[in-house]
Each structure stands twice: as structure tokens, then as C-alpha cells.
Scaffold this motif. Structure first.
Motif, PDB file in Angstrom:
ATOM      1  N   ALA A   1       0.818  -1.084   0.039  1.00 41.07           N
ATOM      2  CA  ALA A   1      -0.110  -0.237  -0.042  1.00 41.07           C
ATOM      3  C   ALA A   1       0.814   1.202  -0.098  1.00 41.07           C
ATOM      4  O   ALA A   1       0.392   2.249  -0.825  1.00 41.07           O
ATOM      5  CB  ALA A   1      -0.979   0.086   1.255  1.00 41.07           C
ATOM      6  N   LEU A   2       1.946   1.304   0.862  1.00 43.75           N
ATOM      7  CA  LEU A   2       2.788   2.347   0.860  1.00 43.75           C
ATOM      8  C   LEU A   2       3.505   2.376  -0.519  1.00 43.75           C
ATOM      9  O   LEU A   2       3.393   3.592  -0.937  1.00 43.75           O
ATOM     10  CB  LEU A   2       4.101   2.089   1.804  1.00 43.75           C
ATOM     11  N   GLY A   3       4.057   1.536  -1.244  1.00 36.68           N
ATOM     12  CA  GLY A   3       4.354   1.557  -2.382  1.00 36.68           C
ATOM     13  C   GLY A   3       3.596   2.075  -3.816  1.00 36.68           C
ATOM     14  O   GLY A   3       3.899   3.054  -4.427  1.00 36.68           O
ATOM     15  N   LEU A   4       2.159   1.625  -3.368  1.00 27.28           N
ATOM     16  CA  LEU A   4       1.308   2.002  -4.571  1.00 27.28           C
ATOM     17  C   LEU A   4       1.052   3.537  -4.368  1.00 27.28           C
ATOM     18  O   LEU A   4       0.813   4.084  -5.211  1.00 27.28           O
ATOM     19  CB  LEU A   4      -0.271   1.111  -4.233  1.00 27.28           C
ATOM     20  N   ALA A   5       0.751   4.219  -3.032  1.00 29.14           N
ATOM     21  CA  ALA A   5       0.569   5.342  -2.611  1.00 29.14           C
ATOM     22  C   ALA A   5       1.653   6.207  -3.350  1.00 29.14           C
ATOM     23  O   ALA A   5       1.541   7.398  -3.682  1.00 29.14           O
ATOM     24  CB  ALA A   5       0.405   5.731  -1.404  1.00 29.14           C
ATOM     25  N   TYR A   6       2.959   5.861  -3.066  1.00 32.65           N
ATOM     26  CA  TYR A   6       4.052   6.743  -3.456  1.00 32.65           C
ATOM     27  C   TYR A   6       4.092   6.691  -5.296  1.00 32.65           C
ATOM     28  O   TYR A   6       4.164   7.666  -5.415  1.00 32.65           O
ATOM     29  CB  TYR A   6       5.340   5.822  -3.213  1.00 32.65           C
ATOM     30  N   LEU A   7       3.917   5.560  -5.733  1.00 34.00           N
ATOM     31  CA  LEU A   7       3.684   5.573  -7.141  1.00 34.00           C
ATOM     32  C   LEU A   7       2.489   6.243  -7.726  1.00 34.00           C
ATOM     33  O   LEU A   7       2.741   7.050  -8.729  1.00 34.00           O
ATOM     34  CB  LEU A   7       3.455   4.199  -7.956  1.00 34.00           C
ATOM     35  N   LEU A   8       1.477   6.332  -7.001  1.00 34.79           N
ATOM     36  CA  LEU A   8       0.302   7.068  -7.643  1.00 34.79           C
ATOM     37  C   LEU A   8       0.511   8.658  -7.456  1.00 34.79           C
ATOM     38  O   LEU A   8       0.223   9.435  -8.410  1.00 34.79           O
ATOM     39  CB  LEU A   8      -0.975   6.691  -6.886  1.00 34.79           C
ATOM     40  N   ARG A   9       1.205   8.713  -6.427  1.00 35.54           N
ATOM     41  CA  ARG A   9       1.580  10.407  -6.073  1.00 35.54           C
ATOM     42  C   ARG A   9       2.761  10.822  -7.043  1.00 35.54           C
ATOM     43  O   ARG A   9       2.721  11.799  -7.814  1.00 35.54           O
ATOM     44  CB  ARG A   9       2.041  10.611  -4.926  1.00 35.54           C
ATOM     45  N   VAL A  10       3.833  10.144  -7.321  1.00 34.10           N
ATOM     46  CA  VAL A  10       4.768  10.345  -8.394  1.00 34.10           C
ATOM     47  C   VAL A  10       4.301  10.475  -9.577  1.00 34.10           C
ATOM     48  O   VAL A  10       4.817  11.333 -10.329  1.00 34.10           O
ATOM     49  CB  VAL A  10       5.856   9.119  -8.297  1.00 34.10           C
ATOM     50  N   LEU A  11       3.465   9.530 -10.112  1.00 32.22           N
ATOM     51  CA  LEU A  11       2.838   9.607 -11.390  1.00 32.22           C
ATOM     52  C   LEU A  11       1.708  10.548 -11.637  1.00 32.22           C
ATOM     53  O   LEU A  11       0.998  10.503 -12.707  1.00 32.22           O
ATOM     54  CB  LEU A  11       2.553   8.203 -11.855  1.00 32.22           C
ATOM     55  N   LYS A  12       1.325  11.264 -10.592  1.00 31.50           N
ATOM     56  CA  LYS A  12       0.193  12.007 -10.595  1.00 31.50           C
ATOM     57  C   LYS A  12      -1.185  11.450 -10.948  1.00 31.50           C
ATOM     58  O   LYS A  12      -1.936  12.023 -11.858  1.00 31.50           O
ATOM     59  CB  LYS A  12       0.466  13.384 -11.367  1.00 31.50           C
ATOM     60  N   GLN A  13      -1.492  10.291 -10.434  1.00 27.88           N
ATOM     61  CA  GLN A  13      -2.707   9.429 -10.804  1.00 27.88           C
ATOM     62  C   GLN A  13      -3.524   9.363  -9.624  1.00 27.88           C
ATOM     63  O   GLN A  13      -4.477   8.613  -9.551  1.00 27.88           O
ATOM     64  CB  GLN A  13      -2.096   7.946 -11.384  1.00 27.88           C
ATOM     65  N   VAL A  14      -3.358   9.802  -8.457  1.00 27.28           N
ATOM     66  CA  VAL A  14      -4.135   9.692  -7.411  1.00 27.28           C
ATOM     67  C   VAL A  14      -5.553  10.171  -7.762  1.00 27.28           C
ATOM     68  O   VAL A  14      -6.558   9.324  -7.181  1.00 27.28           O
ATOM     69  CB  VAL A  14      -3.510  10.497  -6.133  1.00 27.28           C
ATOM     70  N   LYS A  15      -5.711  11.235  -8.607  1.00 30.23           N
ATOM     71  CA  LYS A  15      -6.911  11.575  -8.533  1.00 30.23           C
ATOM     72  C   LYS A  15      -7.705  10.484  -9.546  1.00 30.23           C
ATOM     73  O   LYS A  15      -8.976  10.233  -9.404  1.00 30.23           O
ATOM     74  CB  LYS A  15      -7.175  13.015  -9.068  1.00 30.23           C
ATOM     75  N   VAL A  16      -6.947  10.057 -10.719  1.00 30.20           N
ATOM     76  CA  VAL A  16      -7.552   9.142 -11.510  1.00 30.20           C
ATOM     77  C   VAL A  16      -7.860   7.933 -10.736  1.00 30.20           C
ATOM     78  O   VAL A  16      -8.973   7.209 -10.918  1.00 30.20           O
ATOM     79  CB  VAL A  16      -6.419   8.858 -12.739  1.00 30.20           C
ATOM     80  N   PHE A  17      -6.959   7.243  -9.828  1.00 30.70           N
ATOM     81  CA  PHE A  17      -7.111   6.338  -9.110  1.00 30.70           C
ATOM     82  C   PHE A  17      -8.450   6.276  -8.249  1.00 30.70           C
ATOM     83  O   PHE A  17      -9.647   5.535  -8.276  1.00 30.70           O
ATOM     84  CB  PHE A  17      -6.014   6.039  -8.167  1.00 30.70           C
ATOM     85  N   ASN A  18      -8.956   7.545  -7.524  1.00 34.01           N
ATOM     86  CA  ASN A  18      -9.768   7.745  -7.024  1.00 34.01           C
ATOM     87  C   ASN A  18     -11.047   7.828  -7.773  1.00 34.01           C
ATOM     88  O   ASN A  18     -12.234   7.424  -7.189  1.00 34.01           O
ATOM     89  CB  ASN A  18      -9.868   9.230  -5.954  1.00 34.01           C
ATOM     90  N   ASP A  19     -11.171   8.406  -9.023  1.00 32.92           N
ATOM     91  CA  ASP A  19     -12.051   8.676  -9.940  1.00 32.92           C
ATOM     92  C   ASP A  19     -12.750   7.302 -10.334  1.00 32.92           C
ATOM     93  O   ASP A  19     -14.026   7.404 -10.767  1.00 32.92           O
ATOM     94  CB  ASP A  19     -11.826   9.509 -10.989  1.00 32.92           C
ATOM     95  N   ILE A  20     -12.075   6.207 -10.228  1.00 32.85           N
ATOM     96  CA  ILE A  20     -12.414   4.926 -10.935  1.00 32.85           C
ATOM     97  C   ILE A  20     -13.410   4.003  -9.917  1.00 32.85           C
ATOM     98  O   ILE A  20     -14.045   3.480 -10.127  1.00 32.85           O
ATOM     99  CB  ILE A  20     -11.366   3.900 -11.468  1.00 32.85           C
ATOM    100  N   HIS A  21     -13.306   4.617  -8.469  1.00 36.66           N
ATOM    101  CA  HIS A  21     -13.952   4.109  -7.482  1.00 36.66           C
ATOM    102  C   HIS A  21     -13.908   2.503  -7.223  1.00 36.66           C
ATOM    103  O   HIS A  21     -14.637   1.883  -7.288  1.00 36.66           O
ATOM    104  CB  HIS A  21     -15.554   4.403  -7.727  1.00 36.66           C
ATOM    105  N   TRP A  22     -12.472   2.224  -7.450  1.00 38.28           N
ATOM    106  CA  TRP A  22     -12.200   0.733  -7.280  1.00 38.28           C
ATOM    107  C   TRP A  22     -12.486   0.316  -6.066  1.00 38.28           C
ATOM    108  O   TRP A  22     -13.239  -0.910  -6.133  1.00 38.28           O
ATOM    109  CB  TRP A  22     -10.648   0.664  -7.752  1.00 38.28           C
ATOM    110  N   PHE A  23     -12.529   0.851  -5.030  1.00 36.37           N
ATOM    111  CA  PHE A  23     -12.696   0.320  -3.856  1.00 36.37           C
ATOM    112  C   PHE A  23     -14.487  -0.150  -3.541  1.00 36.37           C
ATOM    113  O   PHE A  23     -14.887  -1.240  -2.995  1.00 36.37           O
ATOM    114  CB  PHE A  23     -12.281   1.151  -2.675  1.00 36.37           C
TER     115      PHE A  23
END
Length: 99
Positions: free
Chosen positions: A6-28
Motif C-alpha cells: 500500500a505504501l509503494g502504491l501510494a508513492y507511485l500514484l503520487r509520483v505519477l500524478k494518478q491519485v485523482k484518476v485512481f480515486n475517480d474509478i472508485h475501485w474500492f
């Protein structure tokens, strides 16, 4: 506990500026809906097995009931792991929030 993923995924999402995109797909939310639907199917199956055993079912019905109970237990374990992943990812996102 394995929260390094989870820490690595959060880091990658932040570095790649994909946090909003990830949140927008409502995967959870989608995964949670899937687990709820599967649990409902298993509970319906369990009720069907009970009814058939009440009306003179055979030994296979007892085995089916046992298998359904095992599937429900496994399903609950998967749901707990999924919830843990969501919580740890949300917590890990706070580390990288203002960077």
C-alpha cells in the motif's frame, strides 16, 4: 501485516500524478459491491441447501452445506484483507499528501 504494498502504491500514484484518476474509478467501491453480491449468492445457496435437507435431502446436502460455509468463511477473509488494503492505502496517501 504487509502494508509495504500500500505504501509503494501510494508513492507511485503520487509520483505519477494518478491519485485523482485512481480515486475517480472508485475501485474500492466496485470491489466492495462484488463482495456483497457474492456474499448474497452464497447466503442464498446456503438457504437452498437448508430447505432441501429439511425436505429429506441426502448426505450430499450436508456436504454442500459444509462447502458453502467454508466458502463464506473464505469470502469473509478476503473481504477483511481488502478492507485492510483500503485502510493502509488511505493512510499511506497521507504521507505523500503535501509533497
Amino acid at each position: 501485516s504487509d502494508d509495504g504494498f500500500a505504501l509503494g502504491l501510494a508513492y507511485l500514484l503520487r509520483v505519477l500524478k494518478q491519485v485523482k484518476v485512481f480515486n475517480d474509478i472508485h475501485w474500492f467501491d466496485a470491489v466492495r459491491k462484488y463482495y456483497v453480491a457474492e456474499k448474497e449468492k452464497l447466503l442464498a445457496s446456503k438457504q437452498t441447501v437448508r430447505r432441501s435437507s429439511f425436505f429429506g435431502g441426502k448426505a450430499a446436502t450436508s456436504e454442500e452445506a459444509h462447502n458453502t460455509q467454508l466458502l463464506l468463511a473464505r469470502h469473509e477473509g478476503h473481504l477483511e484483507e481488502f478492507n485492510f488494503l483500503e485502510w493502509t492505502l488511505r493512510a499511506a496517501n497521507t504521507f505523500f499528501h503535501n509533497q
